[in-house]
Structures are given as C-alpha cells and as structure tokens.
Design a protein around this motif. Sequence first.
Motif, PDB file in Angstrom:
ATOM      1  N   VAL A 156       0.846  -1.195   0.000  1.00  0.00           N
ATOM      2  CA  VAL A 156       0.000   0.000   0.000  1.00  0.00           C
ATOM      3  C   VAL A 156       0.881   1.244   0.000  1.00  0.00           C
ATOM      4  O   VAL A 156       1.802   1.372   0.810  1.00  0.00           O
ATOM      5  N   ALA A 157       0.601   2.153  -0.917  1.00  0.00           N
ATOM      6  CA  ALA A 157       1.335   3.425  -1.004  1.00  0.00           C
ATOM      7  C   ALA A 157       0.562   4.510  -0.263  1.00  0.00           C
ATOM      8  O   ALA A 157      -0.671   4.481  -0.197  1.00  0.00           O
ATOM      9  N   PHE A 158       1.291   5.464   0.300  1.00  0.00           N
ATOM     10  CA  PHE A 158       0.679   6.561   1.061  1.00  0.00           C
ATOM     11  C   PHE A 158       1.305   7.881   0.633  1.00  0.00           C
ATOM     12  O   PHE A 158       2.518   7.981   0.471  1.00  0.00           O
ATOM     13  N   LYS A 159       0.457   8.898   0.435  1.00  0.00           N
ATOM     14  CA  LYS A 159       0.932  10.253   0.142  1.00  0.00           C
ATOM     15  C   LYS A 159       0.278  11.209   1.120  1.00  0.00           C
ATOM     16  O   LYS A 159      -0.950  11.345   1.155  1.00  0.00           O
ATOM     17  N   PRO A 160       1.072  11.900   1.974  1.00  0.00           N
ATOM     18  CA  PRO A 160       0.492  12.769   3.007  1.00  0.00           C
ATOM     19  C   PRO A 160      -0.184  14.012   2.434  1.00  0.00           C
ATOM     20  O   PRO A 160       0.253  14.569   1.433  1.00  0.00           O
ATOM     21  N   ILE A 161      -1.273  14.411   3.105  1.00  0.00           N
ATOM     22  CA  ILE A 161      -1.981  15.645   2.759  1.00  0.00           C
ATOM     23  C   ILE A 161      -1.846  16.669   3.873  1.00  0.00           C
ATOM     24  O   ILE A 161      -1.532  17.827   3.637  1.00  0.00           O
ATOM     25  N   ALA A 162      -2.091  16.227   5.125  1.00  0.00           N
ATOM     26  CA  ALA A 162      -2.112  17.178   6.241  1.00  0.00           C
ATOM     27  C   ALA A 162      -1.904  16.437   7.556  1.00  0.00           C
ATOM     28  O   ALA A 162      -2.087  15.218   7.642  1.00  0.00           O
ATOM     29  N   ILE A 163      -1.508  17.195   8.571  1.00  0.00           N
ATOM     30  CA  ILE A 163      -1.409  16.696   9.934  1.00  0.00           C
ATOM     31  C   ILE A 163      -2.591  17.252  10.728  1.00  0.00           C
ATOM     32  O   ILE A 163      -2.855  18.451  10.693  1.00  0.00           O
ATOM     33  N   SER A 164      -3.291  16.363  11.425  1.00  0.00           N
ATOM     34  CA  SER A 164      -4.435  16.786  12.230  1.00  0.00           C
ATOM     35  C   SER A 164      -4.254  16.294  13.661  1.00  0.00           C
ATOM     36  O   SER A 164      -4.242  15.078  13.900  1.00  0.00           O
ATOM     37  N   PRO A 165      -4.104  17.202  14.628  1.00  0.00           N
ATOM     38  CA  PRO A 165      -3.972  16.774  16.029  1.00  0.00           C
ATOM     39  C   PRO A 165      -5.187  15.978  16.481  1.00  0.00           C
ATOM     40  O   PRO A 165      -6.304  16.164  15.995  1.00  0.00           O
ATOM     41  N   LEU A 166      -4.964  15.074  17.425  1.00  0.00           N
ATOM     42  CA  LEU A 166      -6.028  14.287  18.030  1.00  0.00           C
ATOM     43  C   LEU A 166      -6.314  14.895  19.398  1.00  0.00           C
ATOM     44  O   LEU A 166      -5.413  15.011  20.240  1.00  0.00           O
ATOM     45  N   LEU A 167      -7.551  15.317  19.610  1.00  0.00           N
ATOM     46  CA  LEU A 167      -7.889  16.174  20.751  1.00  0.00           C
ATOM     47  C   LEU A 167      -8.844  15.495  21.728  1.00  0.00           C
ATOM     48  O   LEU A 167      -9.733  14.749  21.335  1.00  0.00           O
ATOM     49  N   PHE A 168      -8.649  15.804  23.019  1.00  0.00           N
ATOM     50  CA  PHE A 168      -9.658  15.513  24.033  1.00  0.00           C
ATOM     51  C   PHE A 168     -10.646  16.685  24.041  1.00  0.00           C
ATOM     52  O   PHE A 168     -10.237  17.844  24.112  1.00  0.00           O
ATOM     53  N   ILE A 169     -11.941  16.380  23.968  1.00  0.00           N
ATOM     54  CA  ILE A 169     -12.945  17.444  23.983  1.00  0.00           C
ATOM     55  C   ILE A 169     -13.978  17.161  25.085  1.00  0.00           C
ATOM     56  O   ILE A 169     -14.271  16.008  25.406  1.00  0.00           O
ATOM     57  N   ALA A 170     -14.503  18.250  25.642  1.00  0.00           N
ATOM     58  CA  ALA A 170     -15.522  18.170  26.695  1.00  0.00           C
ATOM     59  C   ALA A 170     -16.669  19.093  26.322  1.00  0.00           C
ATOM     60  O   ALA A 170     -16.516  19.988  25.485  1.00  0.00           O
ATOM     61  N   PRO A 171     -17.848  18.909  26.926  1.00  0.00           N
ATOM     62  CA  PRO A 171     -18.955  19.825  26.632  1.00  0.00           C
ATOM     63  C   PRO A 171     -18.642  21.240  27.078  1.00  0.00           C
ATOM     64  O   PRO A 171     -17.969  21.451  28.099  1.00  0.00           O
ATOM     65  N   ALA A 172     -19.093  22.229  26.310  1.00  0.00           N
ATOM     66  CA  ALA A 172     -18.849  23.630  26.669  1.00  0.00           C
ATOM     67  C   ALA A 172     -19.493  23.953  28.010  1.00  0.00           C
ATOM     68  O   ALA A 172     -18.930  24.685  28.829  1.00  0.00           O
ATOM     69  N   GLU A 173     -20.674  23.428  28.243  1.00  0.00           N
ATOM     70  CA  GLU A 173     -21.337  23.557  29.540  1.00  0.00           C
ATOM     71  C   GLU A 173     -21.106  22.249  30.294  1.00  0.00           C
ATOM     72  O   GLU A 173     -21.796  21.252  30.080  1.00  0.00           O
ATOM     73  N   GLN A 174     -20.130  22.267  31.184  1.00  0.00           N
ATOM     74  CA  GLN A 174     -19.642  21.024  31.764  1.00  0.00           C
ATOM     75  C   GLN A 174     -20.590  20.413  32.792  1.00  0.00           C
ATOM     76  O   GLN A 174     -20.599  19.203  32.986  1.00  0.00           O
ATOM     77  N   GLY A 175     -21.387  21.213  33.447  1.00  0.00           N
ATOM     78  CA  GLY A 175     -22.336  20.689  34.419  1.00  0.00           C
ATOM     79  C   GLY A 175     -21.661  19.851  35.485  1.00  0.00           C
ATOM     80  O   GLY A 175     -20.686  20.265  36.113  1.00  0.00           O
ATOM     81  N   ALA A 176     -22.151  18.624  35.667  1.00  0.00           N
ATOM     82  CA  ALA A 176     -21.620  17.739  36.707  1.00  0.00           C
ATOM     83  C   ALA A 176     -20.188  17.314  36.442  1.00  0.00           C
ATOM     84  O   ALA A 176     -19.493  16.849  37.358  1.00  0.00           O
ATOM     85  N   LEU A 177     -19.709  17.478  35.204  1.00  0.00           N
ATOM     86  CA  LEU A 177     -18.329  17.097  34.882  1.00  0.00           C
ATOM     87  C   LEU A 177     -17.302  18.120  35.364  1.00  0.00           C
ATOM     88  O   LEU A 177     -16.115  17.814  35.464  1.00  0.00           O
ATOM     89  N   GLU A 178     -17.738  19.347  35.645  1.00  0.00           N
ATOM     90  CA  GLU A 178     -16.802  20.439  35.927  1.00  0.00           C
ATOM     91  C   GLU A 178     -15.791  20.106  37.023  1.00  0.00           C
ATOM     92  O   GLU A 178     -14.583  20.355  36.835  1.00  0.00           O
ATOM     93  N   PRO A 179     -16.194  19.524  38.158  1.00  0.00           N
ATOM     94  CA  PRO A 179     -15.189  19.232  39.189  1.00  0.00           C
ATOM     95  C   PRO A 179     -14.117  18.242  38.731  1.00  0.00           C
ATOM     96  O   PRO A 179     -12.993  18.265  39.249  1.00  0.00           O
TER      97      PRO A 179
END
Length: 294
Positions: A156-179
């Motif tokens: 299998v051949a591969f040709k790179p296009i871009a680098i994309s970071p892999l992110l941890f994401i949380a809800p903007a309104e964290q509610g019970a998760l905030e602590p």
Amino acid sequence: MDTRLLKLFLSLTDTLHFGRASELNHISPSALSRSIKQLEDEVGVALFERNNRTVILTHEGELFREYAREALLQWDVIRDSLMEEAEELHGEISVYCSVTASYSFLYDILSQFRLNHPGVEIKLHTGDPEHAIGHILSGTEDITIAARPAPLPTGVAFKPIAISPLLFIAPAEQGALEPLLQTPISDESWAQIPMILPESGIGRQRVDEWFEQMHQKPTIYAQVAGNEAIVSMVSLGFGVGVVPRIVLDNSPLADRVQILDVQPELEAYDVGLFALEKKLKSPLIRAFWEQLKG
C-alpha cells in the motif's frame, strides 16, 4: 471488454451480502444473483456457499477472487496506457473517504484534476475512515483518504496531505463534569470521567495507548462509530471524547464543545491518500496521485 461480472463478483466478496452488494452496484438482488450464477456456470464451479442467512466464499471462490482482482488491474493498466498514448485520459476512478475529508481535502484535489482530465469520471463513496485501507486491499476502491496507520500494510502506497492533532474534547457547559475537569486533571478524576471513544481504528488505538501510558483504565460511557457522532454526544454533556481537529473544525457543533489541555498530547493524525502500489502503474490512477505534490 465486459468486466461487469468480475466487478459484481468482487463487490459480493467484499460485502458477503446480496442486498448490500446489489445496492452498491445499483441493481436488484435477483439480478445480482443471476449474474453470479452466470459467472459460476462459466467457470464451472460454485464460488459462494449461500443460504437464507449467510454468504460464504468457497475455496474456489477465494482462488477466483485473486484472479479477478489481478485481471481487472491489468485491464485498467492496458486500457489507461492506450488512452495515454492518445494523449487524453478517459475512464473512472473510485474514491473513498469520510464526509469530513470529502469537503476538507477532496474539493481542492478534484477541482484541479477535473480541469486537467475532463474525460475522467470520479465515483465518490463516503463512510467510516476505519475501512479505508480495507477497501484498498480488497480492490473495491482505487484511492482512499484516511489517517496513516503504523505500520503501513505491505503493497500500500501513502501520500500525506495534512497533519491533524487528536484532541480531548468536553462539553462547553460542563455541568456535573466540571469538578472532574479542573486542569491538570488528576488520576482520580480520569478514573471517574465518562469517556466517549471510537469503537475501533487508529483513534481508539492511540487513546488506549495513552491511558496505558498514564497507568489508567478509562471509564467508558459509550463506544461510537464515526467521529462526528462523538462530537454530538460530547456536546450533549454525556462525557469526554477524542476526535481529530479536522473533524471538530468542520463540525456544526464545534461551539458546543471545548478542547481540553491534556498532557502528554495524543499522537496526531497523518492524513493522506492510499492506493495499491501496483495500481499506480495505471496512468489514470497515477495522474490522480500526482495531482498532489509531495
């Protein structure tokens, strides 16, 4: 040359389901069944074992699959070579990628390719990027776009296009998760945070390795197919997820989640094109491949 029967046969070997294969090829299941029976009559052996529930390749079917793939590849190469001699390419290229990749990368590639080769038809299929390399190896797609695995499969051949970071994401309104999400997040908090993770694939592999490196076992709330679905569930407050930045940047729910500052960072995605090395002998596939400089 009529290669239709070989293409239908390979489509069925890939799905092992008459309904799905017929849908992919825009014919009825009964028409597909007749075509496969015609092919079996021509080669003189049963290629599939089938009943009301399952479709299984016979030993002869497995042997014929290799022939069919090689025959179609050689036909594409000679056909495209003849067209190249005529100084204008015609034919079709099958491309597979996620919906996000289709409008993040493919638009620019296809816009220029269309100008250079107006006689070439692009058949675009979208789906889970986890299956991208499998489609290349099975011969059902000519080009796919996805993140590069380690190691890259042989052939299998591969040709790179871009680098994309892999992110941890949380809800903007964290509610019970905030602590639990006060940075830096403690080991005790990681043990309690509900995680929304990919079912499988490169992203899941890297998350599992990250937790192992941190000597933690994640509390999994949900395992999801598709990065867009992870963003959706996180935005609703169900937990913390992991997605590539390219997905988040193109999500209509991006303003409903926030990126967590987590160290060490997850290994980024190296996104690019995949193709079988032997298919790059085809002038048609090579022209598409060389559209990207790199």
